[in-house]
Design a protein around this motif. Sequence first.
Motif, PDB file in Angstrom:
ATOM      1  N   GLU A 257       0.824  -1.212   0.000  1.00  0.00           N
ATOM      2  CA  GLU A 257       0.000   0.000   0.000  1.00  0.00           C
ATOM      3  C   GLU A 257       0.860   1.266   0.000  1.00  0.00           C
ATOM      4  OE1 GLU A 257      -3.269   2.122   2.963  1.00  0.00           O
ATOM      5  OE2 GLU A 257      -3.011  -0.049   2.983  1.00  0.00           O
ATOM      6  N   ASP A 258       0.446   2.258  -0.766  1.00  0.00           N
ATOM      7  CA  ASP A 258       1.147   3.534  -0.881  1.00  0.00           C
ATOM      8  C   ASP A 258       0.674   4.466   0.233  1.00  0.00           C
ATOM      9  OD1 ASP A 258       2.466   5.802  -1.566  1.00  0.00           O
ATOM     10  OD2 ASP A 258       1.501   6.069  -3.510  1.00  0.00           O
ATOM     11  N   LEU A 259       1.616   4.920   1.074  1.00  0.00           N
ATOM     12  CA  LEU A 259       1.288   5.827   2.181  1.00  0.00           C
ATOM     13  C   LEU A 259       1.951   7.186   1.995  1.00  0.00           C
ATOM     14  CD1 LEU A 259       1.536   3.511   5.330  1.00  0.00           C
ATOM     15  CD2 LEU A 259      -0.482   4.153   4.042  1.00  0.00           C
ATOM     16  N   SER A 260       2.248   7.558   0.759  1.00  0.00           N
ATOM     17  CA  SER A 260       2.958   8.814   0.534  1.00  0.00           C
ATOM     18  C   SER A 260       2.158  10.028   0.971  1.00  0.00           C
ATOM     19  CB  SER A 260       3.321   8.929  -0.954  1.00  0.00           C
ATOM     20  OG  SER A 260       2.141   8.867  -1.752  1.00  0.00           O
ATOM     21  N   ARG A 261       0.828   9.904   1.094  1.00  0.00           N
ATOM     22  CA  ARG A 261       0.004  11.029   1.537  1.00  0.00           C
ATOM     23  C   ARG A 261      -0.229  11.022   3.047  1.00  0.00           C
ATOM     24  NH1 ARG A 261      -2.305  13.748  -2.606  1.00  0.00           N
ATOM     25  NH2 ARG A 261      -2.277  12.757  -4.664  1.00  0.00           N
ATOM     26  N   HIS A 262       0.419  10.133   3.735  1.00  0.00           N
ATOM     27  CA  HIS A 262       0.270  10.089   5.194  1.00  0.00           C
ATOM     28  C   HIS A 262       0.753  11.395   5.821  1.00  0.00           C
ATOM     29  CE1 HIS A 262       0.764   8.754   9.348  1.00  0.00           C
ATOM     30  NE2 HIS A 262       0.012   7.708   9.046  1.00  0.00           N
ATOM     31  N   GLY A 263       0.045  11.841   6.846  1.00  0.00           N
ATOM     32  CA  GLY A 263       0.327  13.154   7.438  1.00  0.00           C
ATOM     33  C   GLY A 263       1.706  13.288   8.027  1.00  0.00           C
ATOM     34  N   ILE A 264       2.298  12.207   8.484  1.00  0.00           N
ATOM     35  CA  ILE A 264       3.609  12.330   9.130  1.00  0.00           C
ATOM     36  C   ILE A 264       4.685  12.721   8.128  1.00  0.00           C
ATOM     37  CG2 ILE A 264       4.357   9.921   8.863  1.00  0.00           C
ATOM     38  CD1 ILE A 264       5.381  10.132  11.785  1.00  0.00           C
ATOM     39  N   PHE A 265       4.516  12.334   6.830  1.00  0.00           N
ATOM     40  CA  PHE A 265       5.506  12.712   5.834  1.00  0.00           C
ATOM     41  C   PHE A 265       5.384  14.200   5.492  1.00  0.00           C
ATOM     42  CE2 PHE A 265       4.649   8.146   4.661  1.00  0.00           C
ATOM     43  CZ  PHE A 265       5.754   7.675   5.333  1.00  0.00           C
ATOM     44  N   ALA A 266       4.136  14.716   5.534  1.00  0.00           N
ATOM     45  CA  ALA A 266       3.952  16.147   5.297  1.00  0.00           C
ATOM     46  C   ALA A 266       4.598  16.972   6.402  1.00  0.00           C
ATOM     47  CB  ALA A 266       2.463  16.473   5.184  1.00  0.00           C
ATOM     48  N   ALA A 267       4.700  16.380   7.624  1.00  0.00           N
ATOM     49  CA  ALA A 267       5.314  17.116   8.735  1.00  0.00           C
ATOM     50  C   ALA A 267       6.824  17.179   8.626  1.00  0.00           C
ATOM     51  CB  ALA A 267       4.926  16.465  10.072  1.00  0.00           C
ATOM     52  N   LEU A 268       7.432  16.330   7.765  1.00  0.00           N
ATOM     53  CA  LEU A 268       8.877  16.384   7.560  1.00  0.00           C
ATOM     54  C   LEU A 268       9.203  17.487   6.566  1.00  0.00           C
ATOM     55  CD1 LEU A 268       9.662  12.574   7.250  1.00  0.00           C
ATOM     56  CD2 LEU A 268       9.848  14.001   9.276  1.00  0.00           C
ATOM     57  N   SER A 269      10.320  18.125   6.767  1.00  0.00           N
ATOM     58  CA  SER A 269      10.714  19.220   5.884  1.00  0.00           C
ATOM     59  C   SER A 269      11.260  18.666   4.586  1.00  0.00           C
ATOM     60  CB  SER A 269      11.775  20.087   6.569  1.00  0.00           C
ATOM     61  OG  SER A 269      12.910  19.320   6.883  1.00  0.00           O
ATOM     62  N   GLY A 270      10.657  19.074   3.450  1.00  0.00           N
ATOM     63  CA  GLY A 270      11.133  18.641   2.148  1.00  0.00           C
ATOM     64  C   GLY A 270      10.812  17.184   1.877  1.00  0.00           C
ATOM     65  N   ASN A 271      11.327  16.678   0.790  1.00  0.00           N
ATOM     66  CA  ASN A 271      11.140  15.284   0.406  1.00  0.00           C
ATOM     67  C   ASN A 271      12.318  14.482   0.946  1.00  0.00           C
ATOM     68  OD1 ASN A 271      10.173  12.971  -0.729  1.00  0.00           O
ATOM     69  ND2 ASN A 271      10.948  13.429  -2.778  1.00  0.00           N
ATOM     70  N   ALA A 272      12.271  14.179   2.225  1.00  0.00           N
ATOM     71  CA  ALA A 272      13.400  13.558   2.905  1.00  0.00           C
ATOM     72  C   ALA A 272      13.670  12.169   2.344  1.00  0.00           C
ATOM     73  CB  ALA A 272      13.121  13.473   4.406  1.00  0.00           C
ATOM     74  N   SER A 273      14.970  11.848   2.192  1.00  0.00           N
ATOM     75  CA  SER A 273      15.376  10.538   1.715  1.00  0.00           C
ATOM     76  C   SER A 273      15.627   9.625   2.899  1.00  0.00           C
ATOM     77  CB  SER A 273      16.660  10.658   0.882  1.00  0.00           C
ATOM     78  OG  SER A 273      17.201   9.384   0.614  1.00  0.00           O
ATOM     79  N   PHE A 274      15.119   8.420   2.799  1.00  0.00           N
ATOM     80  CA  PHE A 274      15.303   7.458   3.876  1.00  0.00           C
ATOM     81  C   PHE A 274      16.677   6.802   3.814  1.00  0.00           C
ATOM     82  CE2 PHE A 274      10.429   6.691   4.022  1.00  0.00           C
ATOM     83  CZ  PHE A 274      10.279   7.912   4.662  1.00  0.00           C
ATOM     84  N   ARG A 275      17.519   7.195   2.857  1.00  0.00           N
ATOM     85  CA  ARG A 275      18.883   6.690   2.809  1.00  0.00           C
ATOM     86  C   ARG A 275      19.809   7.449   3.743  1.00  0.00           C
ATOM     87  NH1 ARG A 275      19.388   1.603   0.842  1.00  0.00           N
ATOM     88  NH2 ARG A 275      18.076   1.345  -1.016  1.00  0.00           N
ATOM     89  N   THR A 276      19.301   8.503   4.359  1.00  0.00           N
ATOM     90  CA  THR A 276      20.051   9.253   5.374  1.00  0.00           C
ATOM     91  C   THR A 276      19.367   9.072   6.711  1.00  0.00           C
ATOM     92  OG1 THR A 276      18.771  11.265   4.954  1.00  0.00           O
ATOM     93  CG2 THR A 276      20.812  10.959   3.700  1.00  0.00           C
TER      94      THR A 276
END
Length: 619
Positions: A257-276
């Motif tokens: 399932e795609d959760l890209s619209r989940h609110g917690i990602f909107a609370a992060l600054s920018g399009n954060a990469s999970f490789r960092t």
Amino acid sequence: MAANPVPVVETRSAERGTEQPAPPAGEKGTPAVPRGLPLFIRLFLFILLCALPPLVGLGWSMRDTNKDALQELVRHLHRSIVGGVQGTVRRELARVEQDLKRISHILFEPGLGDDATRYALAGSRVAALDGIDFFTLYAPNGQSVTTVKAEEVPDPQIASRLEPALLDALRASNGQLVFESVRANRQGAPVLEVFYPIVRDGTVRAILGTQVKLGELCDELGGLGEKFLGSRENVFVVDHERRLVLHADQARVAAHEDLSRHGIFAALSGNASFRTHIAAIPDFQLDGLEMIGALETIPERGWAVIVQQPRAVAYASLSKMHWSILEALAVAALVALVAGLLGARLLTWPIRDLMAATRALAERTFRGVGERVTRRGDELGALGRAFDSMALTLEAKEREVVAQTQVRAALSRYLSPDVVDLVVSNPDQLRLGGERREVTILFADVVGFTRLSESQPPETIVALLNELFTFATEIIQRRGGIIDKFIGDCVMAVWGSPQSHPDDALRAVQAAEDLRRWLDVGNRRWRARWGIEIQLAIGIHTGPAVAGNVGSEKRMEYTVIGDTVNVAARIESMAQPGQILVSEATRERIGDSGVELVPAGERQLHGRTAATRIFEVPL
């Protein structure tokens, strides 16, 4: 010295108490006595004024303090759950990687027979595993060669030929696992597609592909959410595309399932990469609800662990706590009112006897302190009897404090804190002198530490050693050992003293393996932070030693002494970087425990005439 002014004040009060009352008003030469509020009322008002403002201030302070404490507790809980999930996921993936490495050894190590024999051995290995049911062997060009599975497992859905992009990723992975995506198997359960390149002489000789079952991990995450966050839905893991990897609802995981619209990602600054590395505890909205959550990435996998909880649920106790504080304030005010009335009444009675009782108590005359008052039959008599009871309690508490002080004074002589629990629970267990015991000694030394110290600032070296020793202590204590001492960049650990176990030797070897495995994680962190990595040389030996207290009367250290310690240190000095060497005595104590030991020949130890047989714990 601080108690000296008190008797002076009391003496003056006593003297004032002996003064003769003023002559009645109206007598010749005597001034009229001014009329005012009775002493009872004045004392009552004074007590109320002293008690109520502090109570009100304390109540409001408790309200703010408890609010801050609850908020911090919620955030700490979320951080702890995130850390627990990270550790579980990393351990599971590391276990899968180890399983595939062992299978690759079966398939390609010389001396194991023809292909049919190797496939049969690999199939037996797969049947014993929990996380995977099969593996498919691919040629270097990506063409499927064969699939090996347990007999009861249905034929898996697996690609007959690997995509070029995946082959490029496998060649660039430097022998590490490559993850494709989460999908549903034939039974509809979620699985993670994993590919492992078998590298020999810098070339990919073959590729192992399998599917890791995620059901148990999903159930474990659901259990954490239900236990600590009130819902199984509140803990999950996503990949770099913000798609579900782990969740209590396995159907949603199987659907990726795609959760890209989940609110917690909107609370992060920018399009954060999970490789960092990212760690955040944001507030956000989800379906109209105010939420609090925590997110922390697993950079080496490109995943992120997320926990969430409605703020109304997380802080449900806050409103109740506010009302409880108001009720407590009301009760405290009522108690202060009653105490003011009673206290004013008691204090208006003759003060001298009460002062005598308090003076005796101040002089620590704990027994019979109320005799000057208890012979009275009024309220002062009751107060005197209360003084007697209090004196007995204080005497008992003083004896208890003295005993605790003596125990703590004894404990302060020990440098190692690992034996404190044993000393507190049974102080006689650790006697002066020593006793002969069979112990297992482990030495773990940082290889090339002098060269590393010359190339790095001392602050970096101290930070690295602190982190290394912290995790080494956790690993050794979890395996039942104690830290005897830190010797510069070396750790000396002991099993078998002050308490022994039948499998102390096995525990020591397992701790050494844990140290070596953890060092891979630590080196990744240190390479990212300082651009350096270290290797440990580890030596283990079992034998008799004297365990006890060494030092002086003012400063003692609990340690072990004997030739066993010297042998362990010399075995460690022969170990190569990343190598674990074990003596024959330790191997005999381990027996048939399942630990694989490889003979490393006989070695001549410095200072010993007879050669010592050495064994190595393979990677």
